[in-house]
Design a protein around this motif. Structure first.
Motif, PDB file in Angstrom:
ATOM      1  N   UNK A  84     -48.128 -46.918 -88.296  1.00 50.93           N
ATOM      2  CA  UNK A  84     -49.267 -46.002 -88.193  1.00 50.93           C
ATOM      3  C   UNK A  84     -49.833 -45.971 -86.778  1.00 50.93           C
ATOM      4  N   UNK A  85     -49.590 -46.985 -85.979  1.00 51.04           N
ATOM      5  CA  UNK A  85     -50.100 -47.014 -84.604  1.00 51.04           C
ATOM      6  C   UNK A  85     -49.140 -46.361 -83.609  1.00 51.04           C
ATOM      7  N   UNK A  86     -47.942 -45.986 -84.055  1.00 48.82           N
ATOM      8  CA  UNK A  86     -46.977 -45.346 -83.163  1.00 48.82           C
ATOM      9  C   UNK A  86     -47.468 -43.962 -82.749  1.00 48.82           C
ATOM     10  N   UNK A  87     -47.344 -43.695 -81.470  1.00 49.63           N
ATOM     11  CA  UNK A  87     -47.681 -42.371 -80.945  1.00 49.63           C
ATOM     12  C   UNK A  87     -46.439 -41.489 -81.053  1.00 49.63           C
ATOM     13  N   UNK A 104     -41.477 -56.135 -83.168  1.00 45.70           N
ATOM     14  CA  UNK A 104     -41.441 -57.547 -83.554  1.00 45.70           C
ATOM     15  C   UNK A 104     -42.860 -58.108 -83.649  1.00 45.70           C
ATOM     16  N   UNK A 105     -43.718 -57.752 -82.691  1.00 39.40           N
ATOM     17  CA  UNK A 105     -45.105 -58.227 -82.710  1.00 39.40           C
ATOM     18  C   UNK A 105     -45.841 -57.683 -83.935  1.00 39.40           C
ATOM     19  N   UNK A 106     -45.633 -56.411 -84.255  1.00 37.72           N
ATOM     20  CA  UNK A 106     -46.288 -55.811 -85.424  1.00 37.72           C
ATOM     21  C   UNK A 106     -45.798 -56.464 -86.704  1.00 37.72           C
ATOM     22  N   UNK A 107     -44.509 -56.760 -86.766  1.00 38.88           N
ATOM     23  CA  UNK A 107     -43.943 -57.415 -87.949  1.00 38.88           C
ATOM     24  C   UNK A 107     -44.561 -58.799 -88.126  1.00 38.88           C
ATOM     25  N   UNK A 108     -44.639 -59.558 -87.023  1.00 38.72           N
ATOM     26  CA  UNK A 108     -45.232 -60.891 -87.100  1.00 38.72           C
ATOM     27  C   UNK A 108     -46.709 -60.802 -87.510  1.00 38.72           C
ATOM     28  N   UNK A 109     -47.434 -59.862 -86.951  1.00 41.12           N
ATOM     29  CA  UNK A 109     -48.845 -59.697 -87.299  1.00 41.12           C
ATOM     30  C   UNK A 109     -49.002 -59.325 -88.769  1.00 41.12           C
ATOM     31  N   UNK A 110     -48.121 -58.490 -89.264  1.00 39.14           N
ATOM     32  CA  UNK A 110     -48.160 -58.109 -90.680  1.00 39.14           C
ATOM     33  C   UNK A 110     -47.906 -59.299 -91.580  1.00 39.14           C
ATOM     34  N   UNK A 111     -46.974 -60.152 -91.201  1.00 39.79           N
ATOM     35  CA  UNK A 111     -46.701 -61.345 -91.998  1.00 39.79           C
ATOM     36  C   UNK A 111     -47.912 -62.265 -92.014  1.00 39.79           C
ATOM     37  N   UNK A 112     -48.573 -62.400 -90.879  1.00 42.37           N
ATOM     38  CA  UNK A 112     -49.759 -63.251 -90.800  1.00 42.37           C
ATOM     39  C   UNK A 112     -50.873 -62.667 -91.664  1.00 42.37           C
TER      40      UNK A 112
END
Length: 103
Positions: A55-58, A84-92
């Motif tokens: 959803x944050x992708x432009x 990768x950062x978004x995936x890790x944040x989502x897991x957290x």
């Protein structure tokens, strides 16, 4: 069922698969299948990369993912890093929600 047309493509759940799963998907009649990975070493239709759209992708981010799906350019590598950062944040975030959406 909704379109009345058979599904031609398969997306592996969570983007994960192994040779046994890929063989089963091929035998089931799918033309191609997609992994959640930008780097796929095979030129096999059962092992195609798929890139998530967040959803944050432009619009520019999405275009970069289409133009450089394997992250060969600097912009492409930046997109991979963001994914990768978004995936890790989502897991957290999922871990913090706990059962029933409460901490």
């Amino acid at each position: 069922e909704i379109t009345g047309q058979p599904a031609r493509f398969f997306s592996y759940p969570y983007g994960l698969a192994d040779g046994r799963v890929a063989s089963a998907v091929s035998r089931a009649g799918f033309a191609a299948a997609f992994l959640m990975s930008a780097r796929v070493p095979r030129q096999d239709p059962m092992w195609q990369p798929r890139r998530p759209v967040y959803c944050v992708d432009t619009p520019r981010d999405i275009l970069d993912k289409i133009i450089d799906p394997t992250g060969r350019t600097l912009r492409g590598r930046w997109q991979l890093w963001k994914e990768h950062a978004a995936h890790r944040a989502g897991q957290i975030a999922i871990g913090l929600q706990g059962v029933g959406g409460r901490i």
